[in-house]
Each structure stands twice: as C-alpha cells, then as structure tokens.
Design an enzyme around this catalytic site. Structure first.
Site, PDB file in Angstrom:
ATOM      1  N   HIS A 119      42.367  38.078  36.575  1.00 53.00           N
ATOM      2  CA  HIS A 119      41.937  39.066  37.636  1.00 53.00           C
ATOM      3  C   HIS A 119      42.673  38.926  39.008  1.00 53.00           C
ATOM      4  O   HIS A 119      42.050  39.447  40.115  1.00 53.00           O
ATOM      5  CB  HIS A 119      40.395  38.595  38.002  1.00 53.00           C
ATOM      6  CG  HIS A 119      39.416  39.377  36.941  1.00 53.00           C
ATOM      7  ND1 HIS A 119      38.131  39.072  36.851  1.00 53.00           N
ATOM      8  CD2 HIS A 119      39.897  39.998  35.753  1.00 53.00           C
ATOM      9  CE1 HIS A 119      37.763  39.544  35.621  1.00 53.00           C
ATOM     10  NE2 HIS A 119      38.439  40.135  34.961  1.00 53.00           N
ATOM     11  N   ASN A 218      28.659  27.610  27.097  1.00 52.95           N
ATOM     12  CA  ASN A 218      28.021  28.906  27.992  1.00 52.95           C
ATOM     13  C   ASN A 218      26.470  28.785  28.156  1.00 52.95           C
ATOM     14  O   ASN A 218      26.121  28.645  26.879  1.00 52.95           O
ATOM     15  CB  ASN A 218      28.752  30.256  27.648  1.00 52.95           C
ATOM     16  CG  ASN A 218      28.687  31.154  28.766  1.00 52.95           C
ATOM     17  OD1 ASN A 218      28.707  31.014  30.232  1.00 52.95           O
ATOM     18  ND2 ASN A 218      27.662  32.292  28.517  1.00 52.95           N
ATOM     19  N   LEU A 235      27.574  23.205  30.668  1.00 55.37           N
ATOM     20  CA  LEU A 235      29.030  22.722  31.171  1.00 55.37           C
ATOM     21  C   LEU A 235      28.951  21.182  31.874  1.00 55.37           C
ATOM     22  O   LEU A 235      29.896  20.467  31.499  1.00 55.37           O
ATOM     23  CB  LEU A 235      29.505  23.680  32.290  1.00 55.37           C
ATOM     24  CG  LEU A 235      30.337  25.061  31.577  1.00 55.37           C
ATOM     25  CD1 LEU A 235      30.430  25.844  32.663  1.00 55.37           C
ATOM     26  CD2 LEU A 235      31.570  24.852  30.906  1.00 55.37           C
TER      27      LEU A 235
END
Ligand code: ZN
Length: 247
Positions: A119, A218, A235
C-alpha cells in the site's frame, strides 16, 4: 498450546523460504489505529478525505495536519513483539521477506530489511509535478512535526507521501515482488489480516498454488482458514511463544 507453539516453531525454522504477510492487526498491537478497520480512523467523517488523492491535490494541508499524529510520530511508536520477532527471524536467515499492507514503518523499526509495502510507504515523499524530486521520511517528518509541509525545491508544490491514496493504483513494483516472494515461499505466515481486501486477499493463493503452506494468525475468520496448516487467534501470545523459543 505448548505443543502448538513447538510445532509452529519447528515449521518456521524448517522452512526453506519463509515469507510473512502482515496487516493492520500487527500494528494495532503497537497501539496504532487500524485506520481502515471497523474501529478505525475511517469511522471519523473527515478521515476518508485524509487519504483521498483528489482531496490531497486540492488541499494537502488536510492530510499533513491530521496525519501527523499517526504517520510522522515514529519516535513515539514501539514495534510490537510481532515486528521484533520477524526482524530476528530475518537476521537469522530464516525469514526472506515481509509483505505488508501497513504504512507505519514499524517492520523497519523492528529490524526487518526486506519489507515489501503493497500500500505504498511514507518513507519517501515526491513532487507530483517534477520528476525525480524526492524527500525521505526523516526530513519530511521533521517538517510535519514542526507544523509545516514538505515542499518541492523546484516548483514549491507540497510533496506527496508515496502511500497509496484512494483513487491511486497500488505500486506495481511492490506487487510484482510480493507475488514473486509468495510463489517462492514454502511457508507463508499470514498475520493480522482478514484477507478480504485486494491485494492481500490474493497473495497467499500464489503460495498455495505453488505447493507452499499457509499458517494464519488472526482474530477474525479469513477465507483461507480451511486451507491453513495451522490457525491461531491471537498474535500476542503466539509471538511471545516464538520469542521464547528463539531465545
Ligand atoms: Zn516540483
């Protein structure tokens, strides 16, 4: 859980070409707001405009006055245990690349060198009019933190961070690199992303189609959960466990 930790550690250290794909969940551990997520910055009315290319061209001060607190305050942000463990794994030659959707530079701060930012990234700022004008993050950050905006030395136009804004295409080089790494990977760690947004959604497919395996950590379901060889929710504990194994 202890057995899972051991198995995870074994799979990671035995991987021939380990690659990680990370999303917002990795950064929220460092107290960074998930600005595209459910409780993210994008719930603020104004926030959608911060990363909108048309709006930036009209009024770049909107981005610089509001992004300051979460893009340019890198000195106040600490990498999470995920960032630092990935850094150690790369230093030990185990992890070959981190592909990330994040734009907070925390993988670099956590010790990773080969970071593929799909990104874009604020590590570089450029002039949208003059080819070749570049300013690095530190220099731009200094200006932004003192209330100013980085400007082109030739034409005076406000520089744009190389973050991918809404209305812009994703960086082609980074996408190509990400696909190449995903294809080479015999093991991909998918960390803190729900794999719902392109390109992250498609990247682990390259690994699976090339015969590699995927491990997912996740706290939300992902479309690839059933194809993962291991699946964890949180996590923090998983990476604290890995950190202990790495010594
Ligand atoms: Zn210029």
């Amino acid at each position: 859980m202890a057995n899972d930790d051991n198995e995870l550690y074994r799979r990671i250290t035995e991987a021939r070409h380990l690659v990680a794909l990370t999303g917002a969940g990795v950064s929220t551990l460092s107290g960074i707001r998930d600005f595209r997520g459910k409780n993210g910055l994008y719930n603020d009315m104004d926030a959608e405009k911060i990363f909108d290319i048309d709006y930036f061209e009209k009024d770049p001060s909107f981005y610089y006055s509001r992004a300051g607190s979460f893009i340019y305050n890198i000195d106040e942000k600490e990498p999470s245990v995920v960032h630092t463990v990935l850094g150690v794994l790369e230093q030990r030659g185990i992890l070959k690349a981190v592909i990330t959707q994040n734009i907070d530079l925390l993988h670099q701060k956590g010790g990773s060198k080969n970071v593929i930012e799909v990104h874009g990234s604020p590590k570089m700022h450029y002039c949208m009019r003059c080819a070749g004008v570049r300013m690095d993050f530190e220099e731009a950050a200094k200006i932004v933190r003192s209330g100013g905006m980085p400007k082109c030395p030739h034409c005076g136009r406000v520089l744009k961070p190389a973050i991918t804004f809404f209305g812009e295409s994703l960086p082609a080089d980074a996408l190509r690199e990400a696909v190449t790494e995903a294809q080479k990977a015999d093991l991909m760690l998918v960390l803190g992303t729900s794999l719902t947004v392109y390109p992250a959604a498609s990247i682990p497919d390259y690994t699976l189609r090339s015969g590699g395996e995927v491990i997912i950590v996740n706290n939300m379901p992902t479309p690839l959960d059933r194809q993962a060889v291991m699946r964890f929710e949180e996590l923090g504990p998983v990476f604290e466990g890995l950190k202990a194994c790495l010594g």
